[in-house]
Design a protein around this motif. Structure first.
Motif, mmCIF file in Angstrom:
data_model
loop_
_atom_site.group_PDB
_atom_site.id
_atom_site.type_symbol
_atom_site.label_atom_id
_atom_site.label_comp_id
_atom_site.label_asym_id
_atom_site.label_seq_id
_atom_site.Cartn_x
_atom_site.Cartn_y
_atom_site.Cartn_z
ATOM 1 N N ALA A 1 -3.268 9.598 -3.059
ATOM 2 C CA ALA A 1 -4.396 8.551 -3.547
ATOM 3 C C ALA A 1 -5.029 9.045 -4.485
ATOM 4 C CB ALA A 1 -5.395 8.499 -2.099
ATOM 5 N N ASP A 2 -5.210 10.532 -4.738
ATOM 6 C CA ASP A 2 -6.340 10.963 -5.732
ATOM 7 C C ASP A 2 -5.481 10.940 -6.934
ATOM 8 O OD1 ASP A 2 -8.302 11.520 -4.096
ATOM 9 O OD2 ASP A 2 -7.591 13.667 -3.614
ATOM 10 N N ARG B 1 -5.299 4.395 0.155
ATOM 11 C CA ARG B 1 -5.611 5.583 0.518
ATOM 12 C C ARG B 1 -4.964 6.284 1.746
ATOM 13 N NH1 ARG B 1 -11.949 6.206 -1.609
ATOM 14 N NH2 ARG B 1 -11.242 6.541 -3.771
ATOM 15 N N ALA B 2 -5.093 5.351 2.940
ATOM 16 C CA ALA B 2 -4.593 5.487 4.217
ATOM 17 C C ALA B 2 -3.143 5.524 4.296
ATOM 18 C CB ALA B 2 -5.130 4.356 5.109
ATOM 19 N N ALA B 3 -2.400 4.702 3.203
ATOM 20 C CA ALA B 3 -0.955 4.643 3.265
ATOM 21 C C ALA B 3 -0.386 5.572 2.472
ATOM 22 C CB ALA B 3 -0.612 3.307 2.754
ATOM 23 N N ASP C 1 -13.166 -2.671 -1.224
ATOM 24 C CA ASP C 1 -13.252 -1.547 -0.347
ATOM 25 C C ASP C 1 -12.011 -1.620 0.547
ATOM 26 O OD1 ASP C 1 -15.693 -1.465 -1.504
ATOM 27 O OD2 ASP C 1 -16.982 -1.864 0.731
ATOM 28 N N GLY C 2 -11.413 -2.898 1.028
ATOM 29 C CA GLY C 2 -10.332 -2.780 1.786
ATOM 30 C C GLY C 2 -9.213 -2.542 1.117
ATOM 31 N N ALA D 1 0.862 -1.234 0.015
ATOM 32 C CA ALA D 1 0.087 0.045 0.021
ATOM 33 C C ALA D 1 0.813 1.278 -0.096
ATOM 34 C CB ALA D 1 -1.086 -0.018 1.170
ATOM 35 N N PRO D 2 1.927 1.442 0.630
ATOM 36 C CA PRO D 2 2.702 2.784 0.799
ATOM 37 C C PRO D 2 3.355 2.914 -0.397
ATOM 38 C CG PRO D 2 3.210 1.380 2.864
ATOM 39 C CD PRO D 2 2.405 0.297 1.949
#
Length: 279
Positions: A231-232, A224-226, A217-218, A180-181
């Motif tokens: 993210a956009d 987005r959190a990482a 979703d997850g 994710a990051p």
């Protein structure tokens, strides 16, 4: 802004040798625009490598006329090959190129891959192009991330496709959490297991988005959190693993279109939250 789009892999059977009249790249671009897609990823599409400057200019002009952004996808990290795709990226107005570490005749070690990418990625950075390495079963996710971290350049990241790594016995949720990051692009492809006849093993294949094991979703929430500041700008690209249908090409092509339409419509239906249901 995140763009939602379609890959050549969503047209896999319709431009394959099994098609009576294989779909052209122009037709795929037109179909993507008609379905509401915002970006088209020309991914592992071998003919593009033989296009001359005029042909590439025509592809770029067609995409611009249709209001589409373009992305490129290939396999391999040899210097000359990545340079070729960087040149094509410039001609097509592309700012993201997806690749994979291995090819049929080259499976670099972590150290070799790192050295090769340390040579190529600065040229991508100078051109404003990001190179994304896809998660897949031939390379352990941990090794892929070791390479990305060692190169340590924001123009090198991960193309996240968690379904690919299941064949390596890596859980999708673990692949998502680890990568994710570093994610710069997402392939949206749902998947499921079904029992074979006689309960002798399983078939692992694609299914319509929202009906399988992909926790969309997850996945999106984790990225987005990482990467809240990026993210956009992380585009989401529709792909499929649609098995060939016993009824033949017409049935297969019709299902391929239905899956593509369903996926892009689902993604576009609610771009502020997460459209597909978690499993």
């Amino acid at each position: 802004m995140t763009a939602y789009g379609i890959s050549t892999y969503a047209y896999f059977w319709r431009f394959s040798g099994r098609a009576p009249e294989p779909m052209t790249l122009t037709a795929m671009l037109q179909d993507t625009a008609e379905l509401g897609g915002q970006v088209f990823q020309i991914c592992d599409y071998a003919p593009i490598e033989s296009y001359d400057a005029a042909q590439l200019a025509d592809v770029r002009a067609t995409a611009e006329d249709l209001g589409l952004r373009l992305e490129l996808g290939t396999r391999g990290i040899r210097t000359a090959h990545l340079d070729k795709y960087l040149d094509m990226a410039g001609r097509l107005g592309v700012t993201l190129v997806r690749s994979m570490l291995n090819t049929v005749d080259h499976q670099p070690s972590v150290d070799e891959a790192t050295a090769l990418l340390k040579e190529s990625v600065p040229r991508y950075a100078d051109a404003g192009v990001t190179l994304g390495l896809e998660t897949y079963e031939q390379v352990a996710t941990g090794d892929l991330l070791t390479v990305v971290r060692a190169v340590d350049d924001p123009h090198l990241g991960v193309v996240l496709d968690p379904g690919n790594s299941v064949a390596r016995l890596e859980r999708p949720v673990d692949v998502v959490a680890a990568t994710a990051p570093y994610v710069v692009n997402i392939h949206v492809k749902d998947f499921s297991f079904t029992r074979r006849d006689g309960w002798v093993g399983f078939t692992y294949a694609g299914c319509p988005l929202g009906e399988g094991l992909l926790d969309y979703d997850g996945m999106v929430a984790a990225v987005r959190a990482a990467r809240p500041e990026h993210a956009d700008g992380i585009n989401q690209i529709v792909e499929h693993w649609l098995p060939w249908q016993d009824e033949g090409f017409d049935t297969t092509a019709r299902l391929e279109h239905q899956w593509t339409q369903h996926s892009i419509t689902t993604l576009l239906s609610d771009t502020s939250t997460t459209p597909a249901r978690s499993k």
